[in-house]
Write a protein that holds these residues in place. Sequence first.
Motif, PDB file in Angstrom:
ATOM      1  N   PHE A  58     198.527  -6.806  59.724  1.00  0.00           N
ATOM      2  CA  PHE A  58     197.238  -6.145  59.635  1.00  0.00           C
ATOM      3  C   PHE A  58     196.194  -6.943  60.421  1.00  0.00           C
ATOM      4  O   PHE A  58     196.325  -8.155  60.542  1.00  0.00           O
ATOM      5  N   PRO A  59     195.169  -6.263  60.956  1.00  0.00           N
ATOM      6  CA  PRO A  59     194.924  -4.826  60.818  1.00  0.00           C
ATOM      7  C   PRO A  59     195.915  -3.983  61.611  1.00  0.00           C
ATOM      8  O   PRO A  59     196.415  -4.405  62.659  1.00  0.00           O
ATOM      9  N   ILE A  60     196.201  -2.821  61.076  1.00  0.00           N
ATOM     10  CA  ILE A  60     197.014  -1.813  61.758  1.00  0.00           C
ATOM     11  C   ILE A  60     196.072  -0.709  62.212  1.00  0.00           C
ATOM     12  O   ILE A  60     195.152  -0.316  61.476  1.00  0.00           O
ATOM     13  N   TYR A  61     196.288  -0.228  63.426  1.00  0.00           N
ATOM     14  CA  TYR A  61     195.441   0.826  63.986  1.00  0.00           C
ATOM     15  C   TYR A  61     196.238   2.116  64.092  1.00  0.00           C
ATOM     16  O   TYR A  61     197.413   2.100  64.486  1.00  0.00           O
ATOM     17  N   THR A  62     195.624   3.227  63.728  1.00  0.00           N
ATOM     18  CA  THR A  62     196.319   4.512  63.759  1.00  0.00           C
ATOM     19  C   THR A  62     195.544   5.516  64.611  1.00  0.00           C
ATOM     20  O   THR A  62     194.313   5.427  64.746  1.00  0.00           O
ATOM     21  N   LEU A  63     196.297   6.449  65.176  1.00  0.00           N
ATOM     22  CA  LEU A  63     195.702   7.589  65.870  1.00  0.00           C
ATOM     23  C   LEU A  63     196.552   8.801  65.549  1.00  0.00           C
ATOM     24  O   LEU A  63     197.774   8.768  65.717  1.00  0.00           O
ATOM     25  N   PHE A  64     195.924   9.860  65.047  1.00  0.00           N
ATOM     26  CA  PHE A  64     196.689  11.057  64.743  1.00  0.00           C
ATOM     27  C   PHE A  64     195.835  12.314  64.907  1.00  0.00           C
ATOM     28  O   PHE A  64     194.614  12.282  64.752  1.00  0.00           O
ATOM     29  N   THR A  65     196.514  13.395  65.247  1.00  0.00           N
ATOM     30  CA  THR A  65     195.863  14.698  65.366  1.00  0.00           C
ATOM     31  C   THR A  65     195.572  15.238  63.972  1.00  0.00           C
ATOM     32  O   THR A  65     196.359  15.047  63.047  1.00  0.00           O
ATOM     33  N   TYR A  66     194.452  15.914  63.823  1.00  0.00           N
ATOM     34  CA  TYR A  66     194.186  16.564  62.534  1.00  0.00           C
ATOM     35  C   TYR A  66     193.662  17.974  62.769  1.00  0.00           C
ATOM     36  O   TYR A  66     193.158  18.305  63.836  1.00  0.00           O
ATOM     37  N   ILE A  67     193.859  18.795  61.778  1.00  0.00           N
ATOM     38  CA  ILE A  67     193.389  20.183  61.815  1.00  0.00           C
ATOM     39  C   ILE A  67     191.978  20.213  61.245  1.00  0.00           C
ATOM     40  O   ILE A  67     191.680  19.534  60.254  1.00  0.00           O
ATOM     41  N   SER A  68     191.113  21.002  61.851  1.00  0.00           N
ATOM     42  CA  SER A  68     189.684  20.953  61.515  1.00  0.00           C
ATOM     43  C   SER A  68     189.411  21.148  60.020  1.00  0.00           C
ATOM     44  O   SER A  68     188.544  20.477  59.455  1.00  0.00           O
ATOM     45  N   TYR A  69     190.192  22.032  59.379  1.00  0.00           N
ATOM     46  CA  TYR A  69     189.890  22.278  57.965  1.00  0.00           C
ATOM     47  C   TYR A  69     190.352  21.120  57.065  1.00  0.00           C
ATOM     48  O   TYR A  69     190.049  21.094  55.874  1.00  0.00           O
ATOM     49  N   ASP A  70     191.102  20.149  57.632  1.00  0.00           N
ATOM     50  CA  ASP A  70     191.483  18.954  56.873  1.00  0.00           C
ATOM     51  C   ASP A  70     190.472  17.830  57.019  1.00  0.00           C
ATOM     52  O   ASP A  70     190.559  16.816  56.314  1.00  0.00           O
ATOM     53  N   ALA A  71     189.526  18.002  57.926  1.00  0.00           N
ATOM     54  CA  ALA A  71     188.621  16.901  58.268  1.00  0.00           C
ATOM     55  C   ALA A  71     187.822  16.406  57.068  1.00  0.00           C
ATOM     56  O   ALA A  71     187.664  15.197  56.876  1.00  0.00           O
ATOM     57  N   GLU A  72     187.324  17.323  56.261  1.00  0.00           N
ATOM     58  CA  GLU A  72     186.502  16.919  55.120  1.00  0.00           C
ATOM     59  C   GLU A  72     187.321  16.125  54.109  1.00  0.00           C
ATOM     60  O   GLU A  72     186.885  15.080  53.610  1.00  0.00           O
ATOM     61  N   GLU A  73     188.544  16.617  53.826  1.00  0.00           N
ATOM     62  CA  GLU A  73     189.403  15.912  52.872  1.00  0.00           C
ATOM     63  C   GLU A  73     189.740  14.507  53.379  1.00  0.00           C
ATOM     64  O   GLU A  73     189.637  13.533  52.634  1.00  0.00           O
ATOM     65  N   ILE A  74     190.129  14.413  54.658  1.00  0.00           N
ATOM     66  CA  ILE A  74     190.472  13.112  55.228  1.00  0.00           C
ATOM     67  C   ILE A  74     189.267  12.181  55.168  1.00  0.00           C
ATOM     68  O   ILE A  74     189.377  11.015  54.779  1.00  0.00           O
ATOM     69  N   GLY A  75     188.092  12.707  55.531  1.00  0.00           N
ATOM     70  CA  GLY A  75     186.889  11.893  55.498  1.00  0.00           C
ATOM     71  C   GLY A  75     186.586  11.374  54.111  1.00  0.00           C
ATOM     72  O   GLY A  75     186.234  10.196  53.935  1.00  0.00           O
ATOM     73  N   ASP A  76     186.732  12.237  53.104  1.00  0.00           N
ATOM     74  CA  ASP A  76     186.465  11.821  51.720  1.00  0.00           C
ATOM     75  C   ASP A  76     187.444  10.734  51.271  1.00  0.00           C
ATOM     76  O   ASP A  76     187.044   9.737  50.657  1.00  0.00           O
TER      77      ASP A  76
END
Length: 205
Positions: A58-76
């Motif tokens: 660590f730290p580990i860095y990530t990059l991933f595609t997300y679907i727009s309607y998942d953005a709020e859940e991921i952000g929370d």
Amino acid sequence: MDIEVGFLSKSYISDIPSWGGMFPFGIDGDAPYIVEYEDHDIDMETFINNWMKELNRFPIYTLFTYISYDAEEIGDVFSSANIEYVKLKLKVDRETFIKAKIEDYTQFKIVMPFLYSQGSMNCFAAWSLSEDLFSVGKRDMKTLFGRRKVQMPIVTLRKDCTMFWIFYDGASVISLSNEDLFSSTNSIISSFPQNIKGAEVEYEE
């Protein structure tokens, strides 16, 4: 045997990635060690979580595609876990990405389900050890409509770097590395958690 470990040919990496090809993203730098990990009768997410804890890079860095309607859940979820992240929206294509910095094992366990879910849906999902290797930019790509410039994830491998990518349908995980740890099957398997048994497989060129 819980995990099969096999080295892939460097010929799989092309200067011009192909949509739906082995590595549909840009790769800069040297990656002499390309390794595929397949699970047998164990949960790959759990194995990856425990292996990253064992490696402790660590730290580990990530990059991933997300679907727009998942953005709020991921952000929370990320905000509640104090996970540092940014959203990257591409101007031309409709893909959007989340790039995050994972400080410890507890945070990684929270992020991994998002990574594996997206990777299993054939969206880009990857992480790197210790260093941020990810960017997004325009590159030539072979598509169904011929060669054209598209915006895509780009991995830049510097000295002693390793990244992991979730293969199509979540069928396996592949690492690209120039670190000695990933230069042999024995050294890789010896880094697994103690309760995991690994076995070498050989792929045809």
